[in-house]
Every structure is written in C-alpha cells, then in structure tokens.
Design a protein around this motif. Structure first.
Motif, PDB file in Angstrom:
ATOM      1  N   ARG A  83      -8.728 -10.318  -2.531  1.00 35.71           N
ATOM      2  CA  ARG A  83      -9.477  -9.480  -3.083  1.00 35.71           C
ATOM      3  C   ARG A  83     -10.135  -8.928  -2.593  1.00 35.71           C
ATOM      4  O   ARG A  83     -10.540  -7.645  -3.247  1.00 35.71           O
ATOM      5  N   ASN A  84     -10.312  -8.418  -0.863  1.00 35.86           N
ATOM      6  CA  ASN A  84     -10.626  -7.896  -0.457  1.00 35.86           C
ATOM      7  C   ASN A  84      -9.561  -6.354   0.023  1.00 35.86           C
ATOM      8  O   ASN A  84     -10.441  -5.709  -0.863  1.00 35.86           O
ATOM      9  N   GLN A  85      -8.256  -6.841  -0.661  1.00 36.39           N
ATOM     10  CA  GLN A  85      -7.692  -5.595  -0.881  1.00 36.39           C
ATOM     11  C   GLN A  85      -8.092  -4.296  -2.476  1.00 36.39           C
ATOM     12  O   GLN A  85      -8.244  -3.614  -2.351  1.00 36.39           O
ATOM     13  N   GLY A  86      -8.305  -6.062  -3.251  1.00 37.88           N
ATOM     14  CA  GLY A  86      -8.481  -5.304  -4.622  1.00 37.88           C
ATOM     15  C   GLY A  86      -9.645  -4.781  -4.512  1.00 37.88           C
ATOM     16  O   GLY A  86      -9.621  -3.331  -5.235  1.00 37.88           O
ATOM     17  N   LYS A  91     -12.791   0.668  -4.970  1.00 35.10           N
ATOM     18  CA  LYS A  91     -13.357   1.488  -4.563  1.00 35.10           C
ATOM     19  C   LYS A  91     -12.753   3.176  -4.064  1.00 35.10           C
ATOM     20  O   LYS A  91     -13.023   4.202  -3.972  1.00 35.10           O
ATOM     21  N   VAL A  92     -11.739   3.403  -3.684  1.00 35.46           N
ATOM     22  CA  VAL A  92     -10.920   4.561  -3.347  1.00 35.46           C
ATOM     23  C   VAL A  92     -10.109   5.137  -4.278  1.00 35.46           C
ATOM     24  O   VAL A  92      -9.901   6.141  -4.709  1.00 35.46           O
ATOM     25  N   ASP A 104       8.106  -3.817  -4.333  1.00 40.62           N
ATOM     26  CA  ASP A 104       8.810  -4.882  -5.326  1.00 40.62           C
ATOM     27  C   ASP A 104       7.268  -4.745  -6.823  1.00 40.62           C
ATOM     28  O   ASP A 104       6.729  -3.590  -6.003  1.00 40.62           O
ATOM     29  N   SER A 105       7.063  -5.030  -7.474  1.00 39.96           N
ATOM     30  CA  SER A 105       6.438  -4.792  -8.885  1.00 39.96           C
ATOM     31  C   SER A 105       5.076  -5.102  -8.687  1.00 39.96           C
ATOM     32  O   SER A 105       3.903  -5.684  -9.187  1.00 39.96           O
ATOM     33  N   VAL A 106       4.633  -6.106  -7.140  1.00 35.94           N
ATOM     34  CA  VAL A 106       3.153  -6.968  -6.722  1.00 35.94           C
ATOM     35  C   VAL A 106       2.391  -5.419  -6.965  1.00 35.94           C
ATOM     36  O   VAL A 106       1.607  -5.128  -7.452  1.00 35.94           O
ATOM     37  N   LEU A 107       2.826  -4.594  -6.553  1.00 35.45           N
ATOM     38  CA  LEU A 107       3.068  -2.562  -6.287  1.00 35.45           C
ATOM     39  C   LEU A 107       2.205  -2.315  -7.120  1.00 35.45           C
ATOM     40  O   LEU A 107       1.529  -1.451  -7.913  1.00 35.45           O
ATOM     41  N   LEU A 108       3.239  -2.160  -8.505  1.00 35.98           N
ATOM     42  CA  LEU A 108       3.242  -2.075  -9.696  1.00 35.98           C
ATOM     43  C   LEU A 108       1.777  -3.070 -10.302  1.00 35.98           C
ATOM     44  O   LEU A 108       0.713  -1.867 -10.875  1.00 35.98           O
ATOM     45  N   ARG A 113      -3.885  -2.321 -12.501  1.00 31.50           N
ATOM     46  CA  ARG A 113      -4.778  -3.387 -12.340  1.00 31.50           C
ATOM     47  C   ARG A 113      -6.676  -2.679 -11.909  1.00 31.50           C
ATOM     48  O   ARG A 113      -7.710  -1.972 -12.392  1.00 31.50           O
ATOM     49  N   HIS A 114      -5.901  -2.130 -10.868  1.00 33.05           N
ATOM     50  CA  HIS A 114      -6.973  -1.080  -9.618  1.00 33.05           C
ATOM     51  C   HIS A 114      -7.085   0.331  -9.639  1.00 33.05           C
ATOM     52  O   HIS A 114      -8.115   0.485  -9.364  1.00 33.05           O
TER      53      HIS A 114
END
Length: 397
Positions: A83-86, A91-92, A104-108, A113-114
C-alpha cells in the motif's frame, strides 16, 4: 522525470544497467526508481534515488510458490509495504513523464492503477519458449505500453502478431555481465588447457542461497573426491554474506586457504576440491568456467547465453522448485541439464550431480550442443544501448 520500476534482484540489475546507459547518453533526464521486490541494492549502487525504500520478505518475491510463502510475507508486513508503494506512485505520478518497467505483469498493473503515464515495458519473466503471456497481459500491453522489448526474438514476433508494439533489440541479460579481468588465482585450472576443470557455482541471490549453497558444496566435494582435482569459484550476490558461508564450510571440515587474488573473499579446500567465495566477480567466473553448476534464475540463463553448459536441480526454498526448474529447462532447452533424484520434488543426492558434471565434461559432443543451444536461446548483447536510445527518443518526444 523518467521513473524506473523493477521487481526482483536480477531485474534490479538489468534496470540499473539501463539507467546508467540512459544517464550517460542523456544526463539531463531526471531518473527515479522503485524496487517493487527486495531492497533494490543494484539501483542504489547505481546512484538512483529510490521513490520508496525497498524491503526484503520471506518469499523473496516468489509468493506464487505456495500459500505458506504468501502468509509469511503477510505476517512480515507485505500488505502495508504494498500500500505504501502505491501511495508513493500516486504522489509522484504528476511529475512522471515516462515509465520504464523491467520485470513482469505486476509492473503493468502498478503503472495502470497508479501512474497512468506512457510506459516502456521490458518483460523478463516470460518467453514463448516456456509460457506465453496470458491474454490479460497481452491486453494490458496493448492498452498500456508504448514499446515492449521482449527477451528473445521468438517472443517479440509472437507479441507483434497480437498487435503489441514489440520488437527484439537484444537481450539485456547478455549486456549485464561485468568483466574485471580477474584470474581468481586459477592459473593451474582449465579443462580447455588439459588442466583440472573449473566448475562455476551459482547459489542464487535470494535468502535461500544459503541453504542451496550447502547442496552445491556437497556436490563439489563429491565430484573432486570421485573424479579428481577441480576448482569451484562461487559467484556470490552482493547481499549474500561470505562470512556466513565461511563459517558453515569450516564446520563441515573445509580448510581455509590463504588467497589474495582480486575478487576472492575467501578460499577453502577439502580433499581434491578447491572452493573460492567470490563477490563482484560474476562475469570473470563465467568466463573462467568450463561448466556451471547453478541454482540461479538469471545467472543460469546468462551462463547458457555465454556458451557455458549448465547443470541444475531442484533446490530448497521458494524459487528453485520443480516447477521453476522445469520452466528453466523449457526456456534453455538442451543448454541446461537437470539432475533428478529418486524424489523429483527434492534435491538429488550429490553423487548424482557429480556424475552429471563428469558426463558433460568428458563428452565434447554434448558440450557443443549445449553451447550452441544456449547462445541461440539467449541471443546476443547490444540490448542495453538500443533500449536506452529508444527510451530517450520516446521521452524527448
């Protein structure tokens, strides 16, 4: 700002290589990075500011290896970290002009999303040699990625046929093998010179490397005692403590030897086996080795790409499971030999591993086939510069 995302130690290394090349070619571009899995040491060493501090978890990023690993990660605070990464990404997001994602696809998912910004995607986890991208991953690439640089030409061709903006410009892994010219004190070894063989050892970069090292060291001892003198330089990732492995070796009867060669942290002997613990010498070990005994993901693939026959087997921990080993075999084909014991789900006896090492070392035809296949499957170098140039061009547009 160009934001670089990566998820895994090997991916961090590749992302750091790309970042350094981008910085060299376009120093005016502001770079930030986010290691989604692990602490991101290669990114820190490359001088990249971290958007949010990295952190290691029990699974080492392999939560799909089993429910127990996922639960261990959750107990260690995984969801809060996620959650903190999200939050950090959201924010950035206004300052991000382009995202470069290596993994992998997690980065997609995270980007969609963010961030919701243009994305260049370097998928390292999948290949059509082993398992094609799933339909939802293809759709995400179609909808999210401006450019996709797959790990091999076969996969790039398949994705391009599905209307993904994909093309192959080289394999990043083959550009990420640093050479320092270390001889590692192995002047008296080398099967190609008619001398005792050099068998490179790759225990991996995750915490399970400590357990897997014990299996590899036992195989080294059995090999030398059965077949004769041999050297075993061990490539340790920066996060693996040589002192901890040294203590275990001494407890097991290995004798510490004086060794001052650059790149060598400690040296040991036991019977006819000569074992070196090395850090910062990965490329030199591969180039010096006649054959590689590895329980490493990216490392095994790089060894095969350099034309080094690879022997592997099911290890201990969350990464080198029977499923992972089977996938690596499918990817690398005959470039890698998998040793199975009586229980295919458990590590084989060290005698079986030693026998397979000797079979390959004494069979030139087998070696030639392994070399040829490894170089074909992994492709050549040049990807870092090509990807960096295309990333810069897209960023400037």
């Amino acid at each position: 700002m160009l934001l670089i995302l990566s998820n895994g130690h090997g991916e961090d290394l590749l992302a750091a290589k790309l970042a350094l090349q981008i910085r060299e070619l376009a120093p005016e571009i502001e770079l930030q990075s986010l290691p989604v899995v692990g602490e991101g040491a290669p990114l820190v060493q490359a001088g990249l500011p971290l958007l949010y501090p990295g952190r290691s978890f029990p699974s080492g990023g392999f939560v799909r290896s089993g429910l127990s690993y996922l639960l261990a990660d959750i107990r260690a605070g995984f969801w809060q970290h996620w959650r903190n990464q999200g939050r950090a990404l959201r924010k950035v997001a206004p300052a991000v002009k382009l995202t470069l994602a290596v993994g992998d696809s997690v980065l997609l998912y995270l980007s969609r999303r963010h961030l919701k910004k243009p994305l260049i995607f370097v998928p390292t986890a999948k290949s059509n040699y082993i398992r094609p991208h799933l339909p939802f991953e293809v759709r995400w690439m179609q909808e999210t990625a401006a450019l996709v640089f797959p790990r091999d030409a076969y996969t790039a061709e398949a994705l391009a046929g599905q209307e993904v903006p994909a093309r192959f410009v080289g394999n990043l892994m083959m550009d990420s093998i640093d050479l320092h010219g270390y001889d590692l004190g192995l002047e008296d070894y080398g099967a190609d010179q008619g001398l005792p063989p050099v068998i490179g050892v790759l225990p991996g970069s995750r915490d399970e490397a400590y357990q897997n090292f014990t299996l590899l060291a036992q195989a080294a001892e059995v090999y030398a005692n059965k077949y004769g003198k041999a050297a075993f330089p061990v490539a340790l990732a920066g996060n693996i403590e040589a002192e901890r492995l040294s203590r275990w070796l001494i407890e097991e009867g290995w004798v510490a030897k004086p060794e001052t060669s650059p790149g060598v942290s400690a040296a040991f002997s036991k019977g006819k086996a000569y074992l070196l613990l090395c850090q910062g010498a990965f490329g030199d070990i591969l180039y010096r080795s006649d054959l590689v005994l590895g329980l490493a993901g990216t490392g095994n693939e790089q060894a095969a790409g350099l034309g080094r026959p690879v022997v592997t087997f099911t290890g201990l921990g969350s990464q080198f499971t029977p499923k992972f080993v089977a996938a690596q075999k499918k990817l690398l084909g005959s470039a890698v030999s998998v040793v199975y014991g009586s229980d295919p789900k458990a590590p084989p006896a060290p005698e079986l591993v030693a026998n397979e090492l000797q079979r390959i070392l004494t069979n030139p035809e087998v070696q030639a086939e392994m070399v040829k296949t490894g170089q074909e499957r992994m492709g050549g170098p040049g990807g870092v510069r090509a990807m960096a140039q295309e990333t810069i061009a897209f960023y400037r547009q």
